[in-house]
Design a protein around this motif. Structure first.
Motif, PDB file in Angstrom:
ATOM      1  N   ASP A 104       1.146   3.933  -2.854  1.00 42.83           N
ATOM      2  CA  ASP A 104       0.594   5.118  -2.697  1.00 42.83           C
ATOM      3  C   ASP A 104       1.610   6.435  -3.247  1.00 42.83           C
ATOM      4  O   ASP A 104       1.009   7.663  -3.419  1.00 42.83           O
TER       5      ASP A 104
ATOM      6  N   THR B 128      -4.259   3.895   0.342  1.00 43.06           N
ATOM      7  CA  THR B 128      -3.882   2.402   0.276  1.00 43.06           C
ATOM      8  C   THR B 128      -3.080   1.983   1.101  1.00 43.06           C
ATOM      9  O   THR B 128      -3.150   0.423   2.089  1.00 43.06           O
TER      10      THR B 128
ATOM     11  N   MET C 207      -6.321   0.672   3.953  1.00 43.89           N
ATOM     12  CA  MET C 207      -6.404  -0.805   3.587  1.00 43.89           C
ATOM     13  C   MET C 207      -5.471  -1.268   3.984  1.00 43.89           C
ATOM     14  O   MET C 207      -5.726  -2.792   3.699  1.00 43.89           O
TER      15      MET C 207
ATOM     16  N   GLY D 206      -5.887   5.026 -10.692  1.00 43.53           N
ATOM     17  CA  GLY D 206      -4.934   4.107 -10.871  1.00 43.53           C
ATOM     18  C   GLY D 206      -3.642   4.025 -11.047  1.00 43.53           C
ATOM     19  O   GLY D 206      -2.955   3.307 -10.997  1.00 43.53           O
TER      20      GLY D 206
ATOM     21  N   PRO E  45      -4.232  -5.023  -1.659  1.00 41.49           N
ATOM     22  CA  PRO E  45      -5.338  -3.868  -0.673  1.00 41.49           C
ATOM     23  C   PRO E  45      -5.347  -2.767  -2.430  1.00 41.49           C
ATOM     24  O   PRO E  45      -5.983  -1.837  -1.850  1.00 41.49           O
ATOM     25  N   ASN E  46      -4.682  -2.977  -3.693  1.00 37.40           N
ATOM     26  CA  ASN E  46      -5.353  -2.005  -4.429  1.00 37.40           C
ATOM     27  C   ASN E  46      -5.829  -2.386  -5.282  1.00 37.40           C
ATOM     28  O   ASN E  46      -6.797  -0.994  -5.919  1.00 37.40           O
TER      29      ASN E  46
ATOM     30  N   THR F 191     -12.311   2.632   3.142  1.00 40.63           N
ATOM     31  CA  THR F 191     -12.175   3.771   1.884  1.00 40.63           C
ATOM     32  C   THR F 191     -12.492   4.777   1.994  1.00 40.63           C
ATOM     33  O   THR F 191     -11.999   6.301   1.659  1.00 40.63           O
TER      34      THR F 191
ATOM     35  N   TYR G 252      -1.987   2.398  -8.321  1.00 42.61           N
ATOM     36  CA  TYR G 252      -2.395   1.122  -8.331  1.00 42.61           C
ATOM     37  C   TYR G 252      -2.682  -0.008  -9.175  1.00 42.61           C
ATOM     38  O   TYR G 252      -2.443  -1.296  -9.152  1.00 42.61           O
TER      39      TYR G 252
ATOM     40  N   GLY H 263       1.001  -1.285   0.360  1.00 41.63           N
ATOM     41  CA  GLY H 263       0.266   0.062  -0.435  1.00 41.63           C
ATOM     42  C   GLY H 263       0.967   1.331  -0.140  1.00 41.63           C
ATOM     43  O   GLY H 263       0.338   2.079  -0.648  1.00 41.63           O
TER      44      GLY H 263
ATOM     45  N   THR I  94      -8.579  -1.140  -3.389  1.00 50.07           N
ATOM     46  CA  THR I  94      -9.224   0.797  -3.482  1.00 50.07           C
ATOM     47  C   THR I  94      -9.274   0.938  -4.042  1.00 50.07           C
ATOM     48  O   THR I  94     -10.117   1.863  -4.210  1.00 50.07           O
TER      49      THR I  94
END
Length: 519
Positions: A79, A418, A421, A205, A126-127, A409, A84, A75, A130
């Protein structure tokens, strides 16, 4: 030909953004690969590699917990550097390689394969979750429903995979089951790539800072350096899984890191964001407690089904599909229920839903414990209790897990979305670590009485299961002792979980106030 992005952003399928459809199917096939392998792993170790129950539970707990600690790292990297999309692609490639390498039967490839999946999941999991959140504007009433549909995709994969992979493993050999799981991961990657080609995700993303990303050091850009570091981390995770008895040191390191980084974030955000972030941490803590009990599925519950349930029509590995099958059957009605209740302004607050989730989970495990009331002379319990217990804990899961994905979120500061998350998925890291400890309570050691066989806990065990710690039946004393070790643990943790759920419901007004308008 240019793409009319405003038109794409407004395209809908079944009342939801079109991008949800592609993320749904990408996650479906990724979870097909993950749950297909998970269904086989403990049985593969105990029956093929001839590991002891203790060693198998240790490897399983270490693998499953690490799978959910790496999303924190993935994450942060997404970020700051990759975004993403690139993270999802990197994770998918590593996970596919891990599944394929499991077909090579040597210790190096066994532990290395698990490590590849651990690292890959850190970038993927996680991506993609998200990404779902980015499809909905803040306050969009479709968000909970959208995440429940996304959760359906997870569990379609989870329902189909154990049935097919276990069948392939039984008919053709263990390695063909793992091979099928790897193919599922590749299909998931292709679906996601197709979505990016059709631009259904719009500008969501992408790399957060393209100039920073392209800056080269020693001829390598940020993406290439991440790939190299990801591969270099694989042997480290392989060693942690192999020497899992030392994993508690990692738990302490991860906890100190989490406290430090979350503390840092709290100093960088507004008061409103700070309150919301604290609620995100509270929800994550509840989820960790939920996971510690829930994740007996795949470990002790699989062996319980193999040894002490009168199975009809399926084998023990295939029982891993029961939970996901229930979700497939009831997730859409749940999604419709949340939308209907929102329109009627009667949708329970998420803080109450979390409490109800814990309560239903506890009830499910009470049913597993109660199954011993109808045990036969072979120490086998009726399959009905296994299926019905899974239904009740699945209802608990739908109250908590997809709602948690949705709320995280909303509660996360945008700049750290992220990573938070990843923190949410760290609940599974802690959950699986402690799930391994709970699973080990079910192992039978000659001459030792279980912790739940005497005193207050012993009374709970006997009341719910109808068995005592000295239960025997003629020549099947060993089988009855094994049965008691399972159902006594399930009964007591069922009671504990119900108490936690009631407490969570009682303090929900305080949590609601801290959420600053998030429902």
């Amino acid at each position: 030909m240019s793409v009319d992005q405003s038109k794409i952003d407004n395209e809908e399928v079944l009342g939801h953004p079109k991008g949800l459809l592609y993320l749904f199917f990408a996650e479906l096939w990724e979870r097909f690969s993950f749950y297909g392998m998970k269904a086989l792993l403990v049985l593969y170790m105990t029956k093929h590699l001839l590991y002891s129950d203790d060693k198998s539970f240790g490897v399983m707990a270490a693998y499953m917990s690490l799978v959910y600690v790496t999303p924190m790292i993935g994450g942060i990297i997404a970020d700051k550097y990759l975004g993403y999309r690139k993270s999802i692609f990197l994770g998918g490639v590593l996970m596919a390689a891990g599944h394929f390498f499991l077909t090579i039967e040597t210790p190096v490839f066994f532990y290395g394969s698990l490590a590849l999946i651990i690292v890959g999941n850190g970038f993927f999991k996680p991506n993609i979750s998200t990404m779902v959140g980015t499809l909905y504007a803040e306050g969009d009433k479709r968000r909970d429903s959208g995440f429940t549909i996304f959760y359906l995709g997870i569990n379609l994969g989870g329902a189909i995979a154990p049935l097919l992979c276990a069948w392939f493993a039984e008919v053709y050999g263990w390695h063909y089951g793992f091979l099928l799981a790897g193919i599922g991961m590749l299909v998931g990657l292709l679906v996601f790539k197709r979505g990016t080609q059709l631009a259904v995700f719009g500008d969501k993303g992408l790399v957060p800072n393209i100039k920073n990303y392209e800056k080269k050091i020693y001829g390598l850009d940020k993406g290439e350096r991440v790939w190299i570091l990801a591969l270099l981390s694989v042997p480290i995770f392989a060693l942690i899984v192999k020497f899992n008895e030392f994993e508690h040191y990692l738990v302490w390191i991860a906890t100190l890191f989490l406290i430090g980084y979350i503390g840092y974030i709290l100093t960088k955000v507004s008061i409103k964001e700070r309150k919301r972030l604290l609620v995100a941490v509270y929800f994550t803590t509840l989820y960790a407690l939920f996971a510690a009990v829930f994740e007996q599925a795949g470990s002790s519950l699989t062996l319980f089904a193999d040894r002490n349930v009168d199975l009809i029509g399926i084998n023990a590995a295939q029982t891993n599909s029961i939970n996901s099958t229930w979700i497939v059957l009831i997730a859409i009605p749940f999604a419709m229920l949340w939308t209907f209740l929102s329109k009627k302004k009667a949708n329970p607050h998420s803080a109450i839903k979390f409490g109800l989730g814990m309560l239903f989970l506890g009830l499910g495990f009470l049913i597993f414990g109660m199954s011993a009331q109808e045990v036969n002379e072979y120490a086998k319990t009726p399959m009905f209790y296994l299926i019905f217990g899974y239904l009740i804990l699945t209802i608990g899961e739908l109250f908590l897990s997809p709602i948690g994905l949705s709320k995280i979120t909303e509660l996360s500061p945008m700049k750290y979305a992220t990573f938070i998350m990843g923190v949410w998925f760290s609940a599974n890291f802690y959950g699986h670590f402690f799930a391994g400890k709970i699973a080990k309570l079910t192992t039978v050691r000659e001459g030792e009485a279980g912790v739940f066989s005497k005193g207050f806990f012993g009374t709970i065990s006997e009341t719910i299961t109808g068995l005592s710690g000295t239960a025997t039946n003629g020549g099947n004393a060993e089988a009855f002792q094994q049965l008691y070790s399972y159902v006594s643990v399930y009964a007591n943790f069922g009671v504990i979980t119900i108490i936690i759920g009631i407490v969570a419901i009682l303090i929900s007004p305080i949590i609601k106030k801290l959420m600053e308008g998030v429902s």
